[in-house]
Motif scaffolding. Sequence first.
Motif, PDB file in Angstrom:
ATOM      1  N   ASP A  70       0.825  -1.207   0.000  1.00 22.90           N
ATOM      2  CA  ASP A  70       0.000   0.000   0.000  1.00 22.90           C
ATOM      3  C   ASP A  70       0.858   1.254   0.000  1.00 22.90           C
ATOM      4  N   LEU A  71       2.021   1.192   0.652  1.00 19.33           N
ATOM      5  CA  LEU A  71       2.920   2.345   0.633  1.00 19.33           C
ATOM      6  C   LEU A  71       3.343   2.669  -0.785  1.00 19.33           C
ATOM      7  N   ILE A  72       3.799   1.674  -1.525  1.00 19.47           N
ATOM      8  CA  ILE A  72       4.237   1.914  -2.893  1.00 19.47           C
ATOM      9  C   ILE A  72       3.076   2.418  -3.745  1.00 19.47           C
ATOM     10  N   SER A  73       1.891   1.877  -3.516  1.00 19.37           N
ATOM     11  CA  SER A  73       0.715   2.358  -4.237  1.00 19.37           C
ATOM     12  C   SER A  73       0.461   3.832  -3.955  1.00 19.37           C
ATOM     13  N   SER A  74       0.626   4.231  -2.695  1.00 17.61           N
ATOM     14  CA  SER A  74       0.396   5.640  -2.337  1.00 17.61           C
ATOM     15  C   SER A  74       1.442   6.557  -2.947  1.00 17.61           C
ATOM     16  N   LEU A  75       2.594   5.992  -3.318  1.00 22.27           N
ATOM     17  CA  LEU A  75       3.660   6.762  -3.969  1.00 22.27           C
ATOM     18  C   LEU A  75       3.561   6.724  -5.493  1.00 22.27           C
ATOM     19  N   SER A  76       2.533   6.031  -6.008  1.00 23.50           N
ATOM     20  CA  SER A  76       2.381   5.811  -7.453  1.00 23.50           C
ATOM     21  C   SER A  76       3.516   4.972  -8.009  1.00 23.50           C
ATOM     22  N   GLY A  77       4.057   4.093  -7.167  1.00 27.59           N
ATOM     23  CA  GLY A  77       5.073   3.153  -7.621  1.00 27.59           C
ATOM     24  C   GLY A  77       4.441   1.859  -8.091  1.00 27.59           C
ATOM     25  N   THR A  78       5.280   0.931  -8.513  1.00 25.98           N
ATOM     26  CA  THR A  78       4.757  -0.314  -9.072  1.00 25.98           C
ATOM     27  C   THR A  78       5.239  -1.571  -8.354  1.00 25.98           C
ATOM     28  N   SER A  79       6.281  -1.478  -7.506  1.00 24.30           N
ATOM     29  CA  SER A  79       6.780  -2.675  -6.839  1.00 24.30           C
ATOM     30  C   SER A  79       7.548  -2.274  -5.590  1.00 24.30           C
ATOM     31  N   SER A  80       7.309  -2.981  -4.496  1.00 21.64           N
ATOM     32  CA  SER A  80       8.007  -2.685  -3.241  1.00 21.64           C
ATOM     33  C   SER A  80       9.384  -3.333  -3.178  1.00 21.64           C
ATOM     34  N   ARG A  81       9.651  -4.279  -4.079  1.00 19.56           N
ATOM     35  CA  ARG A  81      10.891  -5.054  -3.990  1.00 19.56           C
ATOM     36  C   ARG A  81      11.667  -5.038  -5.309  1.00 19.56           C
ATOM     37  N   HIS A  82      12.969  -5.253  -5.190  1.00 24.28           N
ATOM     38  CA  HIS A  82      13.829  -5.466  -6.353  1.00 24.28           C
ATOM     39  C   HIS A  82      13.628  -6.886  -6.878  1.00 24.28           C
ATOM     40  N   ALA A  83      14.210  -7.166  -8.015  1.00 26.68           N
ATOM     41  CA  ALA A  83      14.066  -8.490  -8.623  1.00 26.68           C
ATOM     42  C   ALA A  83      14.611  -9.604  -7.733  1.00 26.68           C
TER      43      ALA A  83
ATOM     44  N   TYR B 102      13.877  -5.294  -0.392  1.00 29.51           N
ATOM     45  CA  TYR B 102      13.053  -4.091  -0.420  1.00 29.51           C
ATOM     46  C   TYR B 102      13.777  -2.933  -1.103  1.00 29.51           C
ATOM     47  N   ARG B 103      13.020  -2.104  -1.776  1.00 30.00           N
ATOM     48  CA  ARG B 103      13.553  -0.851  -2.290  1.00 30.00           C
ATOM     49  C   ARG B 103      13.879   0.089  -1.129  1.00 30.00           C
ATOM     50  N   ASP B 104      14.757   1.050  -1.378  1.00 34.69           N
ATOM     51  CA  ASP B 104      15.240   1.919  -0.304  1.00 34.69           C
ATOM     52  C   ASP B 104      14.105   2.655   0.395  1.00 34.69           C
ATOM     53  N   VAL B 105      13.127   3.152  -0.348  1.00 36.54           N
ATOM     54  CA  VAL B 105      12.056   3.917   0.277  1.00 36.54           C
ATOM     55  C   VAL B 105      11.219   3.031   1.187  1.00 36.54           C
ATOM     56  N   VAL B 106      11.088   1.776   0.851  1.00 34.65           N
ATOM     57  CA  VAL B 106      10.325   0.848   1.689  1.00 34.65           C
ATOM     58  C   VAL B 106      11.103   0.536   2.962  1.00 34.65           C
ATOM     59  N   ARG B 107      12.389   0.323   2.833  1.00 35.74           N
ATOM     60  CA  ARG B 107      13.225   0.094   4.017  1.00 35.74           C
ATOM     61  C   ARG B 107      13.193   1.311   4.938  1.00 35.74           C
ATOM     62  N   HIS B 108      13.195   2.498   4.347  1.00 35.19           N
ATOM     63  CA  HIS B 108      13.114   3.720   5.146  1.00 35.19           C
ATOM     64  C   HIS B 108      11.798   3.769   5.918  1.00 35.19           C
TER      65      HIS B 108
ATOM     66  N   ALA C 130      10.034   4.539  20.222  1.00 33.00           N
ATOM     67  CA  ALA C 130      10.272   5.809  20.908  1.00 33.00           C
ATOM     68  C   ALA C 130       9.133   6.151  21.858  1.00 33.00           C
ATOM     69  N   HIS C 131       7.932   5.639  21.558  1.00 36.29           N
ATOM     70  CA  HIS C 131       6.766   5.888  22.412  1.00 36.29           C
ATOM     71  C   HIS C 131       6.375   4.646  23.214  1.00 36.29           C
ATOM     72  N   ASP C 132       7.311   3.708  23.329  1.00 30.39           N
ATOM     73  CA  ASP C 132       7.087   2.484  24.124  1.00 30.39           C
ATOM     74  C   ASP C 132       5.892   1.677  23.641  1.00 30.39           C
ATOM     75  N   ARG C 133       5.689   1.683  22.335  1.00 31.35           N
ATOM     76  CA  ARG C 133       4.649   0.849  21.736  1.00 31.35           C
ATOM     77  C   ARG C 133       5.285  -0.391  21.094  1.00 31.35           C
ATOM     78  N   SER C 134       4.514  -1.441  20.982  1.00 27.21           N
ATOM     79  CA  SER C 134       4.992  -2.614  20.263  1.00 27.21           C
ATOM     80  C   SER C 134       5.074  -2.300  18.770  1.00 27.21           C
ATOM     81  N   ALA C 135       5.887  -3.076  18.052  1.00 26.42           N
ATOM     82  CA  ALA C 135       6.097  -2.848  16.619  1.00 26.42           C
ATOM     83  C   ALA C 135       5.933  -4.163  15.872  1.00 26.42           C
ATOM     84  N   ILE C 136       5.119  -4.146  14.817  1.00 26.31           N
ATOM     85  CA  ILE C 136       4.806  -5.353  14.052  1.00 26.31           C
ATOM     86  C   ILE C 136       5.376  -5.224  12.650  1.00 26.31           C
ATOM     87  N   ASP C 137       6.147  -6.214  12.234  1.00 26.39           N
ATOM     88  CA  ASP C 137       6.719  -6.191  10.892  1.00 26.39           C
ATOM     89  C   ASP C 137       5.677  -6.664   9.875  1.00 26.39           C
TER      90      ASP C 137
END
Length: 296
Positions: free
Chosen positions: A154-167, A171-177, A188-195
């Motif tokens: 969905d992130l890549i879609s919101s950027l008007s991109g076409t793929s989140s990953r390289h061949a 992951y592409r750099d923007v996705v890793r970021h 930073a806010h002591d919340r859990s984080a889900i990959d």
Amino acid sequence: MSAPEAPGDADEVETLPLGPALLFCPGDRPDRFGKAAARADAVLLDLEDGVGPAHKAAARAAIGTHGLDPDRTVVRVNAAGSTELAADLAALEPLRPRYVMIPKAERPEDVDRVVAALPGAGVLALCETARGVLAAPEIAAHPAVVALMWGGEDLISSLSGTSSRHADGSYRDVVRHARSTVLLAARAHDRSAIDAIHTDLADAEGWRAEAEDAAASGFTATACIHPAQVPVVRAAYAPTPGQTAWARELLVAADAAGAGAFEHDGRMVDGPILRHARLLAKRSRPAPSPPSSPDD
């Protein structure tokens, strides 16, 4: 004498104490609810992308009477900008779910809308658009938020991109970021984080590598879309025998050394290293087994 503690590291409690492997299950497939709950640490009952428009009403009815353990069940509603959300919230109001996931969360007001309808619910905010990733710190600061998750497609879609990953599958750099940004905001806010989910079901090595990286980087769970991913994720978050032995040995040495930094096996040990050891020792403790499903 107990081992010296660094500030804030004493057996920290996650805001989302569900375990590392969270399994999505379509809300219109109640025949799978029990099986998913039995196989994973928690089940994510889905009203959003996993359910087609024609099946939304049936999914709401099924989830409204799911009968699963509320402490191990999360319901993903539709996004704040969707015309489906009002119906989702109305259907869930009698159920009063303990945990609700908001997809495409982009502002704290998205959380406000859900908790106004479902007071007391812990919110898992899924930051998966450009706006949502940039707003991750503000969303994480909301008192009802217990975890942040991110998503690449969905992130890549919101950027008007076409793929989140390289061949090669990386992951592409923007996705890793974005992944790093959401992790940093959550912790930073002591919340859990889900990959995020790994969508290539044939890439078992990819599941393993990403889950191992998630665990080492500070994520507290990984979302799965197939039961076969669950044991891979659990194994990735569990310390190896060597890591467990190192952690326990180091904590014994710290206990003997008393307060302050000390040398152990030629390495200087201080607060951060002790926190690593405590976390590994904590993760090495066997987790309670979830109840078996009658459908198993």
